[in-house]
Structure formats: C-alpha cells, structure tokens
Design a protein around this motif. Sequence first.
Motif, PDB file in Angstrom:
ATOM      1  N   ASN A 246      -2.893  -0.304   2.958  1.00 18.35           N
ATOM      2  CA  ASN A 246      -3.985  -1.094   2.393  1.00 18.35           C
ATOM      3  C   ASN A 246      -5.183  -0.211   2.090  1.00 18.35           C
TER       4      ASN A 246
ATOM      5  N   THR B 183       6.992   0.957  -1.799  1.00 17.55           N
ATOM      6  CA  THR B 183       6.499  -0.168  -0.996  1.00 17.55           C
ATOM      7  C   THR B 183       7.617  -0.924  -0.305  1.00 17.55           C
TER       8      THR B 183
ATOM      9  N   ASN C  97       3.921  -0.012   3.313  1.00 21.37           N
ATOM     10  CA  ASN C  97       2.744  -0.448   2.554  1.00 21.37           C
ATOM     11  C   ASN C  97       1.509   0.187   3.158  1.00 21.37           C
TER      12      ASN C  97
ATOM     13  N   THR D 232       2.019  -0.757  12.567  1.00 17.07           N
ATOM     14  CA  THR D 232       0.981  -0.202  11.688  1.00 17.07           C
ATOM     15  C   THR D 232       0.387   1.044  12.315  1.00 17.07           C
TER      16      THR D 232
END
Length: 506
Positions: free
Chosen positions: A147, A141, A145, A124
Amino acid sequence: MRTFLIFSLTAIVCFFSTNTFAQSISVTASHDTICVGNSVTFSATASGTGTPHYQWYKNSLSVGTDSTGYTTSALNNGDVIICLLSSSVGGPTIAVSSAIVMVVYHYPAVSSISGTDSVCRNATIILTNDSTGGTWSSSNTAIANVNAAGHVAGIAAGLDTITYTITNFCGTASASLAITVKTNPVVLSVVGPAHICTGTPSSLYTDSTPSGTWGNSNTAVATVDNAGNVTPLTPGNINITYALTNNCGTTTRTRAIVVSSPPVPGPITGNTTVCQSDTVHLHNPAPGGTWTSSNPNIALVTTAGGGPGGTFGLLAGIMPGTDTITYIVVNFCGSDTNTVAVTIDPLPVVYPIGGNDSLCPGASFNLTEIATGGTWASSNTSIATIDASGLLTGVANGTADITYSLTNSCGTTTQTLSVAVYCPLAVTNIELSNNITISPNPAHDVIYIGGFKPAAVRIVNMYGQLVKEASNTNNIQISELPAGIYFMQLYNAKGIVVSKQKMLKF
C-alpha cells in the motif's frame, strides 16, 4: 535523501525618466519551470517612444546589462527576475515590470529500501525508504500487495519485487527489493450471527479450520467456550476470534458481534406546556430513539442531541391546542414506545391600529384597536401623546410611533402606527379638486402630477417649512430632499390651491 524546495516571488521592473520615453515594460521567460542547470532566456519589451535602457535583477542583485534579453542557467527554485526601465544608463527609473518566479526541480534520487525480505502469506511487513514523495508498487499482486505506506501483504507463496518510485518534473528514479512470500496458517471465516440479544440461549459460532482456539474481546459483554458457544450477558460490542498457529505465525479470524437488550424507553420528562412559536426540551433516558408528533400542525418535535444519558427532543409550538408526543426506541431485539400529552398556548393577537395617521399640534382624536386589555404608548411624547383610552393629541410638528401592546404568559405582541404631526403653510383661496393625483408615492427621484398641470407647486416638510417650489410642470424633481414625510400644495393660474397631497420620500 530529501530535497527541499523553497519558493519566492520573481519580479520584472522597468523605469522611464520623461514622457518622451517608454512608460511601461513587460517581461517573458522562455521557461518558468525547469530542471536544475537548464538555461532560460528572459525577454523585455518596452512601450512608448525614445531609446529605453534596461537593468536586469535576480533576487534584487544586478545581473544584466543594458539589453532587452538576459540568459542564465544558474537558477534556483524561487529565484526572482525583474527588469528596471530608464531613459538613460544609470538614469531614474521610469517603469517596473511584473515579476517572474522560477520553479526549479532537482532530478529525482531514491535511496535503498529498508526492511525484511520475506513475509508470511496473510501477514504484513513494513518497508521504508528515506526518500520522500515516492510511490510503492508490486511486480506481481497475485504474490504480494503493497500500500501507499509501504505495508507489504503476503498473498500467495512465491517471489515478488517491491519497487519504490519517485517521479517529478525532471524524470523518474526507483529502488527495488525482492520479497519472498512464505506460507502461513490458513483459517476460514467464522460463521455465526452478527447480532444477538440478552436473555436468549447461547449462539454457536463455527470455523471449518480444525485445531484453532476461540477468544473474546470483552467477557463482560459475552462469553465464548471452547466449542464456539457465545452467551450474551449485557448490551455492547465484542469481537469473537478464532486463531490458528504454525511455524510462520498465527492467523486469526474475527467476527464482530453486537449484543443488544430489548428496548425499554423511560418516562418522557420536561415542560409539557409551550407557547406558540416557542420551543422547550423533552427528554427520555433511553438513547437512540425517535421523536414523533401526532399532529404536526399543532406541534413539531425533532431530535436535539443525545448520548449515554438518553435523547433530547426539541418541541416547537405551531398552533394553539393539544398534541401527543411519542418516543420510539427500536433495535434488533424489538421496539417500544412512551407518550406524553403537550399543550400549546397562544400568543396574544393584536390587530392593525385604526384611525388617522396625521394631525395638527393641539388637535386630538381617538385611535382604535379591536384587541382589548392592551396598553397605548408614544415613542416621542414631545411630538404626540396618547392616553389609556387611545386618545391621540398632537403636541408639535414631527413624527411619532404610536404602539398598542398586548401581553400574556407567552409574551407581548405590538402593533405600530406612525403618526405625523404638522401644520402646513397657511393657504388662502382653496378650491380642492378630487381628480388630481401624484405618483409614485412613496417616491425617490421624481413625482408625476396627473389630471392637472399646476401653475405653481410648493412642498413643505413636517415642520411647515418650505423646502421646494416649482412652476408650470407636471414633473417635480425631489431627489435632493432627505427621506421623510412632505406635503405638496398645487396652485392654478389664479393662485388658488386646487390640491393638497401628502408625499413620502424614501
């Protein structure tokens, strides 16, 4: 870039000077929510007669002349528009309109996205944007991805576009950043039991990905060796990890494990005697258990909190008798119980007081009570007294509460009888009839006399004072009388009393 919106009240006011001109005004707006720079027309409507005159205001500053309409494009968020109505130019205000509060939005603008443009698969990165209020999205996606906080997770190797979009009443603006997802180590799931018990052999945990390293979050709870063997030591929670590292970074798989010991409830402590309708606390040092009663008709027990120091049970006495209270502790490794006998003691029982509830000053009679061993008392000994044997004596006109109280180790129970001491007005020539009724009783507004239409009615209070008279009627209005106890005397045409009734006014 950040945009701040400030809201305030908008008001429309109008005035009239005489009754021959309009007495009210209402204001409408072509739009009350706009984008900055848009034009809005405000319209005023006055009611009444004559020739009204208008004065418009924006944020308490005069902006309009003597016109029913006002148009402007110079509006900011929270601007307040009002209109004042008068009978002449510059005359006194007659009416004030309600306020209109403008909501003005700016066109959205988005700054550039900040952050690195690559991420490893299964890792991430964090992207940021100085413009607030926007949303993040991914064009693919299957590759990555993102958030709501701008955290981009690499899913598969490839190229993806991350977009930050701001939308408001006036439109949409966005900024994009191309992200490359690189390959990072692939580690399969750790396999093994999620719950193990102390005192058992080591449990084996495996992972199909070779060349990794085993780790443990708390070696005081359990240990793990290089082969994935976990040995439980003491109750607690641990995370067993398996990590693999390559040029893109380290990928770790975690297995959460609960280590438990077989339950061992300690002795139940606390007061094992409780009064009926009362409560006491029991305690067991083992946390997380459940309390039960063998006979809920005699006693109830519920959990009343707990923690590392154990669990409390709230014991409530329901009926006199004995009961068995059980504390049960259950976990993955088994269950165990401990019990204690409890006794429920009764409250004292007192029955309704027997005897008359009225007497004259100087008169006496005995009140009765089935329960023995209690004490008599009067709430007002200047009205009535009562001795230890229950002999009630009237002292003066009025009311007093006579109580009988019985006490034991669980408390005191009391019964009360309200007694009226009175001497009604002296009446001669009495021929009482048992067929005459009054209703309702107690009453609030009207008393209805049944079985007889009296030639005269006299009502006296507790002090023998005449408070109301009526004649030739079956309906007696009593709404003006204060709440209390009264006595009604009904007369026939010969002036003879044919009924004497006690009446309660509420």
